[in-house]
Scaffold this active site. Structure first.
Site, short mmCIF file in Angstrom:
data_model
loop_
_atom_site.label_atom_id
_atom_site.label_comp_id
_atom_site.label_asym_id
_atom_site.label_seq_id
_atom_site.Cartn_x
_atom_site.Cartn_y
_atom_site.Cartn_z
N GLN A 148 -12.40 3.12 5.97
CA GLN A 148 -11.24 4.00 5.92
C GLN A 148 -11.57 5.38 6.48
OE1 GLN A 148 -12.45 2.15 3.34
NE2 GLN A 148 -10.84 1.66 1.86
N GLN A 161 -9.81 1.83 11.09
CA GLN A 161 -9.16 1.45 9.84
C GLN A 161 -8.42 2.67 9.27
OE1 GLN A 161 -11.60 -0.62 7.02
NE2 GLN A 161 -10.13 -0.44 5.35
N ASP A 162 -7.15 2.46 8.91
CA ASP A 162 -6.33 3.50 8.27
C ASP A 162 -6.11 4.72 9.17
OD1 ASP A 162 -6.42 1.78 6.15
OD2 ASP A 162 -7.36 3.15 4.75
N ARG A 208 0.39 -6.65 5.90
CA ARG A 208 0.06 -7.30 4.65
C ARG A 208 0.48 -6.38 3.49
NH1 ARG A 208 -6.47 -6.95 3.46
NH2 ARG A 208 -6.81 -4.80 4.17
N ASP A 259 -5.13 -2.25 8.81
CA ASP A 259 -4.11 -1.47 8.08
C ASP A 259 -3.87 -0.12 8.74
OD1 ASP A 259 -4.31 -3.60 6.28
OD2 ASP A 259 -5.64 -2.51 4.94
#
Length: 540
Positions: free
Chosen positions: A336, A358-359, A448, A380
């Site tokens: 993250q 990520q993120d 998701r 994500d």
């Protein structure tokens, strides 16, 4: 450390006493009926009857009582967290505590604004705009509680923290407040809807109405280049008003109702920027994607919470950004690592780029809009719990680490009454250059469910074959599959077919009535506040 643990234990007992208070009487039928709209009617009744007036109150009175109860409890927790943050704990826990102190300050502000709005009318109704604002503020306050708890779980390696029940108690009271406020009758509906055409701002080179004619002339030449003497400028060589973006933001007026434009000239700015709640109506104007770049490399691996890892974090309402790249270079191995976090109500981004893995883009809370932006990432990489619309953007999955999967979205709606979700319209959903040749090795999905009521829709967008035929991915086995809302409407491209999509109860191939719920007008009421960027009010 013993003092720290003793304080936590004392606080837990005090909060437990608050939860267990009950009236000796039998609740009035009106109260029971009102509480039936909440997620936990028994808890609603037991807490509401601790304040006078709940038995005889109408829907508006009950909404006010619920808000007052939530404010009382949130103040207790906020005071406790402030004390706790001053005690000796690990650096990671201290960071999580600092996040929570900030988030609870914002929550209390949202609650107090909500109570003022609900109390301001002498009638038993709420005006449409009042109701929409209050639902937005309470949705954001609920998101703050989840974020606070997330930070502590990150800091403790996923273990349960001693006072997590106290944080969840505030969330339960907020959930009650949101449900009861939504139960108040609403009158009126805005009729000032308008459409800025595709050619509005971009082709005619128009600036929004808040800029004077002189400022517009200075800001924009015929070649679409911003002049150096416009508004206030940030130039790294010292020839402007400021050499850093932070200096320009610090100099901006507090709680301004007027637009404060900061022109950030071409260059790479290695700064960590946070625009706090009292810095309102700020606009960052750059020289273009990849020309004006704000960059950093914080990540959870290096000890930051996801919330605090952002290169740029925006909280002050009414924020605008145009022609800027926001970047986090931590890389996929650092997990993250946020490029931009946005908790700014009524904020918009036009022709911007967001680079990370990520993120990448944390659409944390409130109402947001993105137009003609490029968003790059892996896991994500668009996530959060704002009410947000993306129009005419490019969503580009990058090459992740070995054995990873790419997921475009992870929406975090935790309560069915929150007016939040991700709406992706007329966008290109595709692979970035570094993934194209190896995309068969890295399964990629549309989204998701991060939270139980996760909500994401793709409308009239191009989806190429980087997306797996099943489309969507579980978070954990069967978690949230019946309570989420995932939808697709009239998309096209090699990855847009719905025949092999997941068969979850919460997945929908939408019709036009479903899709209309997620337009700029209906989902974020953008036609009442988006006067600074082009947008399509209805379906693309």
């Amino acid at each position: 450390m013993m003092a720290f643990l003793k304080l936590m234990l004392t606080f837990s007992l005090v909060c437990l006493m608050f939860v267990q208070i009950k009236s000796d009487g039998v609740p009035h039928n009106a109260l029971q009926s009102a509480c039936n709209v909440t997620l936990d009617p028994k808890f609603c009744v037991s807490t509401m009857t601790t304040l006078a007036g709940s038995w005889q109150g109408g829907s508006k009175d009950l909404g006010k009582i619920a808000l007052k109860l939530t404010i009382i409890e949130a103040r207790k927790v906020s005071h406790f967290l402030s004390r706790l943050s001053r005690m000796a704990v690990t650096p990671r826990q201290k960071g999580a505590l600092q996040d929570c102190v900030q988030l609870f300050d914002l929550t209390l502000s949202d609650l107090e604004k909500s109570l003022l709005n609900v109390s301001s009318s002498n009638s038993n109704f709420l005006a449409w705009r009042q109701a929409f604002d209050v639902e937005t503020w309470l949705s954001a306050a609920l998101t703050n509680q989840a974020t606070c708890l997330d930070g502590f779980q990150e800091a403790s390696g996923g273990r349960q923290i001693t006072f997590s029940s106290n944080l969840r108690n505030v969330s339960r009271l907020l959930s009650n407040s949101l449900a009861l406020v939504k139960n108040i009758s609403v009158v009126g509906k805005h009729h000032n809807r308008r459409l800025l055409s595709e050619g509005g701002l971009a082709n005619h080179k128009e600036f929004p109405s808040w800029l004077s004619t002189g400022d517009r002339r200075r800001l924009l030449q015929d070649d679409n280049t911003v002049l150096a003497d416009s508004v206030v400028t940030v130039v790294q060589d010292g020839t402007g008003n400021y050499t850093t973006i932070n200096d320009a933001i610090n100099a901006a007026p507090n709680n301004s109702l007027d637009r404060y434009v900061i022109y950030v000239t071409e260059g790479v700015y290695e700064e960590y920027i946070e625009i706090p709640s009292y810095k309102t109506n700020i606009m960052l104007l750059g020289d273009g994607i990849n020309d004006t770049v704000i960059t950093g490399n914080r990540s959870v691996v290096d000890g930051w919470t996801t919330f605090r890892s952002a290169t740029v974090a925006v909280v002050g309402a009414g924020f605008l950004a145009r022609d800027i790249t926001f970047e986090n270079t931590a890389g996929p191995e650092k997990h993250q690592a946020v490029a931009l976090r946005v908790g700014s109500d009524l904020s918009a981004f036009y022709r911007c780029s967001f680079l990370g893995y990520q993120d990448t883009l944390y659409v944390h809370s409130f109402r947001q809009f993105y137009r003609e932006c490029d968003i790059y990432g892996t896991v994500d990489f668009i996530f959060g719990n704002a009410a947000v619309v993306f129009q005419s953007c490019n969503l580009l999955a990058r090459r992740p680490m070995a054995n990873q999967q790419n997921i475009f979205t992870a929406q975090g709606r935790s309560d069915p009454n929150q007016n939040t979700g991700i709406s992706i319209q007329n966008c290109n959903v595709t692979a970035a250059a570094d993934l194209v040749e190896v995309k068969s090795s890295f399964p990629t999905y549309l989204g998701r469910p991060w939270r139980e009521y996760s909500r994401t829709v793709y409308i009239k967008s191009s989806i190429d074959d980087v997306v797996q035929p099943r489309g969507w991915l579980e978070w954990s086995e069967n978690q949230s599959l019946s309570t989420l809302y995932y939808g697709e409407y009239m998309n096209w491209g090699a990855g847009a077919g719905t025949a092999a999509r997941v068969q979850w109860p919460g997945y929908h191939v939408m019709n036009i009535s479903d899709a209309l719920n997620f337009t700029v007008t209906n989902f974020i009421s953008g036609d009442t506040w988006l006067d600074s960027v082009p947008f399509t009010a209805g379906l693309p």
